[in-house]
Motif scaffolding. Structure first.
Motif, PDB file in Angstrom:
ATOM      1  N   THR A  67      28.278  16.516  22.335  1.00  0.00           N
ATOM      2  CA  THR A  67      27.763  17.882  22.364  1.00  0.00           C
ATOM      3  C   THR A  67      28.580  18.818  21.486  1.00  0.00           C
ATOM      4  OG1 THR A  67      29.103  18.369  24.283  1.00  0.00           O
ATOM      5  CG2 THR A  67      26.873  17.659  24.713  1.00  0.00           C
ATOM      6  N   ALA A  68      29.641  18.297  20.856  1.00  0.00           N
ATOM      7  CA  ALA A  68      30.446  19.108  19.939  1.00  0.00           C
ATOM      8  C   ALA A  68      31.121  18.165  18.950  1.00  0.00           C
ATOM      9  CB  ALA A  68      31.498  19.906  20.705  1.00  0.00           C
ATOM     10  N   GLY A  69      31.490  18.722  17.802  1.00  0.00           N
ATOM     11  CA  GLY A  69      32.108  17.897  16.775  1.00  0.00           C
ATOM     12  C   GLY A  69      33.406  17.269  17.225  1.00  0.00           C
ATOM     13  N   MET A  70      34.098  17.964  18.137  1.00  0.00           N
ATOM     14  CA  MET A  70      35.408  17.468  18.552  1.00  0.00           C
ATOM     15  C   MET A  70      35.324  16.312  19.542  1.00  0.00           C
ATOM     16  SD  MET A  70      35.710  18.593  21.920  1.00  0.00           S
ATOM     17  CE  MET A  70      37.436  18.849  22.262  1.00  0.00           C
ATOM     18  N   GLN A  71      34.147  16.111  20.126  1.00  0.00           N
ATOM     19  CA  GLN A  71      34.078  15.172  21.238  1.00  0.00           C
ATOM     20  C   GLN A  71      34.519  13.745  20.895  1.00  0.00           C
ATOM     21  OE1 GLN A  71      30.729  16.196  23.481  1.00  0.00           O
ATOM     22  NE2 GLN A  71      31.256  14.849  25.170  1.00  0.00           N
ATOM     23  N   VAL A 100      23.680  16.655  20.526  1.00  0.00           N
ATOM     24  CA  VAL A 100      22.490  16.949  21.340  1.00  0.00           C
ATOM     25  C   VAL A 100      22.931  17.653  22.612  1.00  0.00           C
ATOM     26  CG1 VAL A 100      20.737  15.916  22.855  1.00  0.00           C
ATOM     27  CG2 VAL A 100      20.893  15.188  20.490  1.00  0.00           C
ATOM     28  N   ARG A 101      22.338  18.794  22.883  1.00  0.00           N
ATOM     29  CA  ARG A 101      22.578  19.494  24.145  1.00  0.00           C
ATOM     30  C   ARG A 101      21.240  19.698  24.834  1.00  0.00           C
ATOM     31  NH1 ARG A 101      27.043  24.249  22.728  1.00  0.00           N
ATOM     32  NH2 ARG A 101      28.539  22.813  21.750  1.00  0.00           N
ATOM     33  N   THR A 102      21.153  19.298  26.086  1.00  0.00           N
ATOM     34  CA  THR A 102      19.879  19.459  26.796  1.00  0.00           C
ATOM     35  C   THR A 102      20.022  20.367  28.020  1.00  0.00           C
ATOM     36  OG1 THR A 102      20.310  17.405  27.963  1.00  0.00           O
ATOM     37  CG2 THR A 102      18.881  17.275  26.047  1.00  0.00           C
ATOM     38  N   GLU A 140      23.633  20.077  14.168  1.00  0.00           N
ATOM     39  CA  GLU A 140      24.833  19.497  13.566  1.00  0.00           C
ATOM     40  C   GLU A 140      25.959  20.501  13.632  1.00  0.00           C
ATOM     41  OE1 GLU A 140      24.246  17.150   9.676  1.00  0.00           O
ATOM     42  OE2 GLU A 140      22.409  18.257  10.015  1.00  0.00           O
ATOM     43  N   MET A 141      27.156  20.019  13.900  1.00  0.00           N
ATOM     44  CA  MET A 141      28.294  20.921  13.940  1.00  0.00           C
ATOM     45  C   MET A 141      29.252  20.580  12.799  1.00  0.00           C
ATOM     46  SD  MET A 141      30.722  21.921  17.131  1.00  0.00           S
ATOM     47  CE  MET A 141      29.555  22.719  18.190  1.00  0.00           C
ATOM     48  N   LEU A 142      29.496  21.572  11.955  1.00  0.00           N
ATOM     49  CA  LEU A 142      30.485  21.425  10.890  1.00  0.00           C
ATOM     50  C   LEU A 142      31.844  21.707  11.505  1.00  0.00           C
ATOM     51  CD1 LEU A 142      28.605  23.627   8.241  1.00  0.00           C
ATOM     52  CD2 LEU A 142      28.603  21.125   8.380  1.00  0.00           C
ATOM     53  N   TRP A 189      37.978  30.768  25.094  1.00  0.00           N
ATOM     54  CA  TRP A 189      38.778  29.649  25.576  1.00  0.00           C
ATOM     55  C   TRP A 189      37.883  28.442  25.517  1.00  0.00           C
ATOM     56  CZ3 TRP A 189      43.725  28.715  26.751  1.00  0.00           C
ATOM     57  CH2 TRP A 189      44.027  27.586  27.508  1.00  0.00           C
ATOM     58  N   TRP A 190      38.385  27.344  24.989  1.00  0.00           N
ATOM     59  CA  TRP A 190      37.523  26.168  24.852  1.00  0.00           C
ATOM     60  C   TRP A 190      38.126  24.961  25.551  1.00  0.00           C
ATOM     61  CZ3 TRP A 190      32.815  24.474  23.444  1.00  0.00           C
ATOM     62  CH2 TRP A 190      32.664  23.084  23.289  1.00  0.00           C
ATOM     63  N   THR A 191      37.285  24.247  26.305  1.00  0.00           N
ATOM     64  CA  THR A 191      37.670  22.950  26.851  1.00  0.00           C
ATOM     65  C   THR A 191      36.438  22.076  26.739  1.00  0.00           C
ATOM     66  OG1 THR A 191      36.800  22.987  29.083  1.00  0.00           O
ATOM     67  CG2 THR A 191      38.812  24.223  28.694  1.00  0.00           C
ATOM     68  N   TRP A 194      31.147  30.781  13.813  1.00  0.00           N
ATOM     69  CA  TRP A 194      32.235  29.795  13.701  1.00  0.00           C
ATOM     70  C   TRP A 194      33.242  30.055  14.813  1.00  0.00           C
ATOM     71  CZ3 TRP A 194      34.642  28.616   8.217  1.00  0.00           C
ATOM     72  CH2 TRP A 194      35.210  27.327   8.226  1.00  0.00           C
ATOM     73  N   ASN A 195      33.821  28.972  15.272  1.00  0.00           N
ATOM     74  CA  ASN A 195      34.775  29.046  16.369  1.00  0.00           C
ATOM     75  C   ASN A 195      36.001  28.212  16.007  1.00  0.00           C
ATOM     76  OD1 ASN A 195      35.895  29.381  18.901  1.00  0.00           O
ATOM     77  ND2 ASN A 195      34.606  27.818  19.891  1.00  0.00           N
ATOM     78  N   ASP A 196      37.174  28.833  15.926  1.00  0.00           N
ATOM     79  CA  ASP A 196      38.401  28.077  15.680  1.00  0.00           C
ATOM     80  C   ASP A 196      39.184  28.004  16.988  1.00  0.00           C
ATOM     81  OD1 ASP A 196      37.636  28.229  13.058  1.00  0.00           O
ATOM     82  OD2 ASP A 196      39.401  29.345  12.356  1.00  0.00           O
ATOM     83  N   VAL A 219      44.208  22.027  15.682  1.00  0.00           N
ATOM     84  CA  VAL A 219      43.141  22.980  15.395  1.00  0.00           C
ATOM     85  C   VAL A 219      41.822  22.226  15.519  1.00  0.00           C
ATOM     86  CG1 VAL A 219      42.025  24.376  13.612  1.00  0.00           C
ATOM     87  CG2 VAL A 219      44.525  24.393  13.852  1.00  0.00           C
ATOM     88  N   ASP A 220      40.836  22.855  16.169  1.00  0.00           N
ATOM     89  CA  ASP A 220      39.496  22.279  16.319  1.00  0.00           C
ATOM     90  C   ASP A 220      38.497  23.369  15.982  1.00  0.00           C
ATOM     91  OD1 ASP A 220      36.999  21.441  17.357  1.00  0.00           O
ATOM     92  OD2 ASP A 220      37.557  22.152  19.359  1.00  0.00           O
ATOM     93  N   THR A 221      37.777  23.229  14.871  1.00  0.00           N
ATOM     94  CA  THR A 221      36.812  24.291  14.556  1.00  0.00           C
ATOM     95  C   THR A 221      35.392  23.755  14.608  1.00  0.00           C
ATOM     96  OG1 THR A 221      36.297  24.200  12.184  1.00  0.00           O
ATOM     97  CG2 THR A 221      38.519  24.976  12.805  1.00  0.00           C
ATOM     98  N   GLY A 222      34.457  24.652  14.867  1.00  0.00           N
ATOM     99  CA  GLY A 222      33.063  24.246  14.914  1.00  0.00           C
ATOM    100  C   GLY A 222      32.139  25.353  14.453  1.00  0.00           C
ATOM    101  N   ALA A 223      31.259  25.008  13.503  1.00  0.00           N
ATOM    102  CA  ALA A 223      30.256  25.963  13.032  1.00  0.00           C
ATOM    103  C   ALA A 223      28.907  25.256  13.076  1.00  0.00           C
ATOM    104  CB  ALA A 223      30.567  26.398  11.601  1.00  0.00           C
TER     105      ALA A 223
END
Ligand code: SER
Length: 603
Positions: A43-47, A71-73, A89-91, A165-167, A209-211, A232-236
């Motif tokens: 559900t995220a690029g970092m997963q 994919v997020r449902t 897609e997450m860059l 805050w991201w987890t 974008w989220n850093d 660092v984990d970023t997602g756009a």
């Protein structure tokens, strides 16, 4: 700028800054429970990178970037508004204990605003938020100091952990984040903190974008310490960035959806934008899921696939749009992403799999049509008495559920007495008890209790029977089975000792299915139909009229086993692999013409 160019610019930008470019991981989350936090899909690029963010070494180094399929449902009902899609897609770019806030922020800014290498967005339309701090983690003044080099301080806003805050779940790496927003209207100018919040709520701003500065470790949702490294984990989101670059306020008006919407428009008698968006998004997601090996089933990932396809077909129906456009949609999705994700895909196979759900839905519609006829007839013969038995016969022989009968009766103005309804329910209960008894008898003979290990051995036992039949012929039938945490014991018809060589082949058959990540699917079938098809079963007489058929198959469509059974089974064969490999320990005589095998799962 096309979405393809945006993706390419992003990856080139970070490659130039010494990042290794990773291919997108599959949508299906890794089997490593550490890495998944139990979500069905990435559900995220970092997963896919969680183990490395936690400290494991990545073979490609400490600077990574990718465009990851997600994919997020969770927001299914919102799909079709301006910003929600199930597939996106997450860059992202990552530092695994390499650079930290200064480089991350500087590069984000450069990519967003640089006209040659990046997106060339107008700096006057950008705003940022940073973490306001709480009892455990300080206010991120460090990020503010860095941002001040690029953006006036009054366009930097503090927000609390709800936003910044991201987890990735209760047991994961975590940290404060800084988010970048773009003014969709072009006229917002300087905003006070209140005005900023209001503009966000009014969707005049879009987060692009989220850093995340990931340096904490969570267990059970609580911070339990710092990670061995600062990441660092970023997602756009590519869809949102594309909307911004293509000058629109919604993701469906971009080159990532327009070709699909055009096909729907051409095919629909009664075009409706929202339904068209649902069709476009859901068919796209289905193509991606099937390509990554998801098989339609009643649980887990397979159920999500079934559900989104049902929704897509309903939307087609709403628009009076022929399902004949589905192959065109599949083709358009594949063309859109061919070089990246669909190099050697078989479009026809995907179409066949999607059609399964259309066939199911056709069946439901047929049943309802039949019901309409029956109730119309009753209406025309006012003397017909609708009894409880009649209603239950409809349910059990025509597949028309009681609730549907009652609805149809109401629609035709037919009175059904309270007594008849009670009687129908009583008969249904009786029927269920009878079938449960049958299943329980079976259950007792097979599974002593239901634990994950016993389930795993149970599914493996199905594979073993299929393997035995492949090696020894179809006269092999199950005679009995008993499964405990330690082993499966299985009796089957055969007249002589089975050689070790054959047993090895059977083991290989079972382990091969497990290792190719074959999936378990279950289907309800009329018993008579199942008997006539290729379903394997013993004790047919003990089962009710509708039976469960369990199919183990891989993503190439190979069927490893198809067997009648009351369950329970694993959803996914990786749940067997957790307990090790399948080994046949012993083969002996049980009684005349019956052999007995003991087999285990061991590491
Ligand atoms: N993990 C963060 C997100 O998904 C940044 O990549 O937004």
């Amino acid at each position: 700028m096309t979405s393809q160019e945006i993706r390419k610019r992003f990856l080139d930008f970070f490659a130039k800054r010494n990042h290794a470019i990773l291919d997108s991981a599959s949508l299906i989350t890794a089997d490593d429970p550490k890495a998944t936090n139990a979500t069905l899909f990435n559900t995220a690029g970092m997963q896919p990178l969680i183990p490395y963010l936690m400290g494991e070494k990545h073979s490609r180094g400490t600077r990574l970037a990718s465009s990851q399929k997600c994919v997020r449902t969770g927001d299914l009902e919102e799909v079709g508004d301006n910003t929600h899609a199930t597939f996106f897609e997450m860059l992202g770019n990552w530092s695994l204990g390499d650079y930290f806030k200064k480089e991350a922020i500087t590069w984000s800014w450069e990519f967003l605003t640089d006209i040659n290498e990046g997106l060339g967005l107008d700096p006057n339309r950008l705003y940022v938020t940073v973490f306001a701090g709480n009892d455990m983690v300080p206010r991120d003044t460090e990020a503010v100091e860095i941002w001040k080099q690029f953006i006036p301080e009054h366009r930097i806003y503090y927000r609390d952990s709800k936003d910044n805050w991201w987890t990735a779940g209760a047991n994961s790496p975590a940290g404060p984040s800084t988010e970048m927003f773009y003014d969709l209207t072009g006229g917002l100018g300087d905003l006070s903190a209140e005005e900023f919040e209001q503009a966000d709520e009014d969707q005049k701003l879009i987060e692009i974008w989220n850093d995340v500065f990931m340096s904490y470790r969570l267990e059970g949702g609580e911070i339990v310490g710092e990670l061995p490294q600062k990441n660092v984990d970023t997602g756009a989101g590519l869809e949102r960035v594309t909307a911004v670059m293509q000058g629109t306020t919604n993701i469906f008006d971009t080159d990532l959806f327009l070709p699909l919407l055009t096909i729907v428009k051409d095919g629909a008698e009664n075009y409706n934008e929202r339904h068209a968006r649902i069709v476009a998004d859901h068919i796209k997601t289905a193509v991606f899921l099937i390509n990554d090996g998801v098989v339609i089933s009643n649980t887990g990932r397979g159920y999500v696939l079934r559900r989104i396809l049902r929704r897509a077909y309903s939307s087609l129906e709403e628009m009076q749009c022929s399902e004949k456009i589905i192959p065109d949609l599949i083709h358009a999705v594949i063309e859109m992403y061919r070089d990246l994700y669909f190099k050697d895909v078989d479009e026809k196979k995907i179409a066949v799999k999607i059609k399964i759900v259309a066939t199911e839905m056709d069946k439901i519609i047929r049943i309802i049509k039949r019901g309409v006829k029956i109730f119309k007839k009753i209406k025309d013969n006012p003397n017909t008495l609708v009894t409880g038995k009649f209603l239950m016969d409809l349910e059990q022989t025509q597949g028309l559920p009681l609730s549907m009968s009652l609805k149809l009766a109401k629609q035709f103005g037919i009175d059904i007495s309270h007594e008849a309804i009670q009687e129908a329910k009583r008969l249904r209960k009786e029927h269920q008890e009878l079938s449960r008894k049958g299943a329980a008898q079976k259950f007792k003979g097979g599974l002593a209790e239901d634990t994950p290990k016993i389930r795993a051995l149970h599914t493996a036992t199905h594979l073993m029977l299929a393997g035995l039949r492949q090696e020894l012929g179809n006269d092999v039938h199950q005679k009995g089975s008993n499964i405990t945490e330690e082993r499966t014991r299985f009796d089957f018809t055969y007249n002589e000792k089975v050689s070790r060589e054959t047993l090895d082949k059977v083991e290989e058959y079972v382990n091969n299915a497990i290792q190719t990540h074959a999936k378990m699917g279950v289907q309800l079938m009329e018993k008579e139909k199942a008997k006539q098809s290729d379903v394997v079963g013993s004790f047919w007489e003990k089962y009710p009229d509708t039976v469960k058929v369990w199919t183990i198959s891989d993503n190439k469509g190979n069927i490893y086993s198809r067997e009648l059974c009351g369950g329970p089974h694993v959803d996914d064969l990786s749940q067997i692999a957790e307990f090790g490999v399948f080994k046949i320990k012993k083969e002996e005589s049980s009684s005349a013409g019956v052999r007995r095998i003991k087999a285990v799962l061991e590491k």
